[in-house]
Design an enzyme around this catalytic site. Structure first.
Site, PDB file in Angstrom:
ATOM      1  N   SER A  47       0.923  -1.212   0.100  1.00  0.00           N
ATOM      2  CA  SER A  47       0.029  -0.009  -0.179  1.00  0.00           C
ATOM      3  C   SER A  47       0.695   1.150  -0.076  1.00  0.00           C
ATOM      4  O   SER A  47       1.770   1.311  -0.799  1.00  0.00           O
ATOM      5  CB  SER A  47      -0.858   0.112   0.987  1.00  0.00           C
ATOM      6  OG  SER A  47      -1.976   0.765   0.929  1.00  0.00           O
TER       7      SER A  47
ATOM      8  N   ASP B   1      -8.624  -5.268  -5.727  1.00  0.00           N
ATOM      9  CA  ASP B   1      -8.376  -4.255  -4.891  1.00  0.00           C
ATOM     10  C   ASP B   1      -8.687  -2.877  -5.332  1.00  0.00           C
ATOM     11  O   ASP B   1      -8.311  -2.522  -6.640  1.00  0.00           O
ATOM     12  CB  ASP B   1      -6.878  -4.180  -4.679  1.00  0.00           C
ATOM     13  CG  ASP B   1      -6.157  -3.041  -3.662  1.00  0.00           C
ATOM     14  OD1 ASP B   1      -7.043  -2.378  -3.038  1.00  0.00           O
ATOM     15  OD2 ASP B   1      -5.129  -3.051  -3.967  1.00  0.00           O
TER      16      ASP B   1
ATOM     17  N   HIS C 106      -5.773  -6.477  -1.678  1.00  0.00           N
ATOM     18  CA  HIS C 106      -4.832  -5.428  -1.238  1.00  0.00           C
ATOM     19  C   HIS C 106      -3.627  -6.422  -0.661  1.00  0.00           C
ATOM     20  O   HIS C 106      -3.698  -6.862   0.409  1.00  0.00           O
ATOM     21  CB  HIS C 106      -5.322  -4.515  -0.126  1.00  0.00           C
ATOM     22  CG  HIS C 106      -4.713  -3.251  -0.056  1.00  0.00           C
ATOM     23  ND1 HIS C 106      -4.450  -2.566  -1.320  1.00  0.00           N
ATOM     24  CD2 HIS C 106      -4.227  -2.538   0.869  1.00  0.00           C
ATOM     25  CE1 HIS C 106      -3.814  -1.259  -0.780  1.00  0.00           C
ATOM     26  NE2 HIS C 106      -3.624  -1.229   0.402  1.00  0.00           N
TER      27      HIS C 106
END
Length: 513
Positions: free
Chosen positions: A190, A444, A469
């Site tokens: 991320s 995601d 994710h």
């Protein structure tokens, strides 16, 4: 970070966390409902004791880029280290470094099993560095109130300062370990994945490669549509059930209409088991948004306990809960359906009796993201007519006004792409960089801002149609599907080739000299 707009209300979601802030025209209220993180999910303080890592601190400089007196102030930066499987400096064994996200580094460490599982194979030293202004890595004497006091102190919180922190710490650590020739590979998921990719681009002399998982480095103004995030959430739910999609899409108007009626707020409170202390229709909408967004982000193929305890394929489970009335003898109300779905995210463990919409606690120390979202991380999002969320247009002016009110600063929307690039990314990175893996799972919502195509022989995009994710960085389980196992094998093979090439180049330089 995600932004969803409801009637001039802007909600800023951290990329990797469940933290959100509500921006209103007259005030900004930080929100972190306690129902998002329950006690069983909070940090396992025993991890350091049971040998997962050792906690250390590095004396870091406040400002890497200026030379005024304040720049030389110091603070203690936390990092976690595991040397259980390290082959040592003499063997030039690798060092794997996690570039910390917007929160407490322990939380991210304990959810990055890939590095721990592959350390024995590579004989790697593991290092997890905490991002400045998060967790315990607080400048200004470690006093959060002082560090977060205003823009004069928060001005030292930025991605560029964080990357310089990582470079400084890594170089010093290698020197102290007499391991200056041990190759470094950086990892991140991320925002941490964005940092890992940018670190490889900006500090190629420090890291030989980067695994950037679910890193939306292209999710900035003029690079992607502001609708890609909400469109992906929409598609995730719609792919499971058209009825599920329609129920959620139609719920916002129903909630607002109900709230305006006499006794409507009480009906909503009872329908969604909201605690007695506070009830507000906008807060309820944000609470539901959070559930849909983060379930889509963490739509993993196995049960998890990352953001909240969730079953495998939680989006499917939510839609099954909404669709259940189709097969039941007695039809349920729309609110009953929505509650059943949201309860999967908020109360799958069955321990919560009610949900508090007015809890501002921040158990993972994620509060600094609001500042970053007001300065450099200007990642536009909106929702169109087909979206599962109410239609809204991205407005930079609205963001600027909110940030001006709260911090007395204006966002710099083009700074990230000026500093790290983004436009014509294929041509630029092909000429200037190498040894980066970009993983993205197409379920995601952040994948729309990721690198989805190979750029060169050494800048590889791994795309998983069913992935969520940074699923590749999680601990493996017996239930992992074949596609996930294959992706991790591919990542290991690529990293292995980087390290092998590094040693070959090192040997060649020795023979030449």
């Amino acid at each position: 970070m995600a932004i969803v707009i409801f009637h001039n209300k802007i909600i800023l979601f951290s990329l990797f966390s469940v933290l959100f802030f509500t921006f209103c025209s007259s005030h900004i209220i930080p929100k972190f409902p306690s129902s998002l993180i329950r006690p069983e999910q909070q940090l396992n303080s025993g991890s350091a004791k049971n040998g997962l890592y050792k906690t250390k601190y590095f004396t870091q400089i406040l400002d890497h880029f200026n030379y005024n007196p304040q720049s030389y102030h110091k603070f203690q930066q936390r990092y976690l280290i595991n040397d259980t499987y390290w082959g040592g400096a003499k063997k030039k064994a690798p060092i794997f470094v996690y570039t910390g996200n917007e929160g407490n580094i322990e939380w991210f460490t304990e959810n990055t099993g890939f590095m721990f599982e592959k350390a024995p194979y590579f004989n790697a030293l593991l290092v997890f560095i905490e991002h400045r202004f998060y967790g315990k890595s607080l400048p200004f004497g470690g006093n959060k109130k002082v560090a977060y006091a205003n823009s004069s102190t928060l001005g030292y919180l930025s991605s560029t300062q964080a990357l310089a922190d990582y470079a400084t710490l890594i170089i010093d650590l290698k020197k102290n370990l007499s391991a200056t020739e041990s190759p470094v590979v950086v990892f991140g998921g991320s925002y941490g994945g964005m940092l890992a990719a940018w670190f490889r681009i900006k500090y190629p002399h420090v890291a030989i490669g980067a695994l950037a998982s679910s890193a939306p480095i292209l999710h900035f103004m003029d690079l992607v549509s502001p609708y890609v995030f909400s469109n992906t959430v929409t598609q995730d739910f719609r792919s499971e059930s058209e009825n599920c999609y329609k129920v959620i899409k139609g719920s916002w108007k129903l909630i607002e209409e109900t709230a305006k009626k006499h006794g409507g707020l009480e009906l909503l409170r009872k329908s969604f088991r909201i605690c007695n202390n506070y009830m507000d229709a906008n807060a309820l909408e944000g609470w539901l948004q959070t559930a849909w967004i983060y379930t889509a982000m963490t739509d993993y193929p196995t049960p998890t306990n990352f953001l909240n305890p969730l079953p495998a394929y939680p989006v499917r489970k939510m839609c099954e809960a909404i669709d259940r009335s189709v097969t039941e003898k007695h039809s349920r109300s729309t609110f009953d359906k929505l509650y059943s779905a949201a309860n999967i995210y908020y109360n799958y463990s069955g321990t919560s009796k009610c949900f508090d919409l007015n809890d501002n606690s921040d158990p993972h120390d994620l509060g600094g993201w609001q500042w970053q979202a007001c300065t450099e991380m200007i990642m536009p999002l909106g929702s169109n007519k087909e979206s599962i969320f109410p239609e809204s247009k991205w407005s930079f002016n609205d963001r600027s006004a909110s940030c001006k009110f709260f911090y007395n600063v204006l966002p710099r929307p083009n700074w990230i792409t000026s500093e790290f690039g983004g436009h014509d990314i294929e041509l630029v990175l092909k000429r200037s960089s190498g040894n980066i893996i970009f993983f993205n799972g197409l379920r995601d919502p952040w994948s729309g801002g990721g690198v989805l195509k190979n750029i060169s022989k050494t800048i590889i995009a791994i795309v998983a149609k069913e992935g969520a994710h940074h699923v590749d960085l999680r601990y493996s389980t017996k239930e992992d599907p074949k596609w996930l196992k294959d992706i991790r094998k591919q990542e290991v093979k690529i990293i292995e080739s980087w390290i092998s090439q590094y040693h070959q180049d090192l040997d060649t330089s020795y023979s030449v000299n």
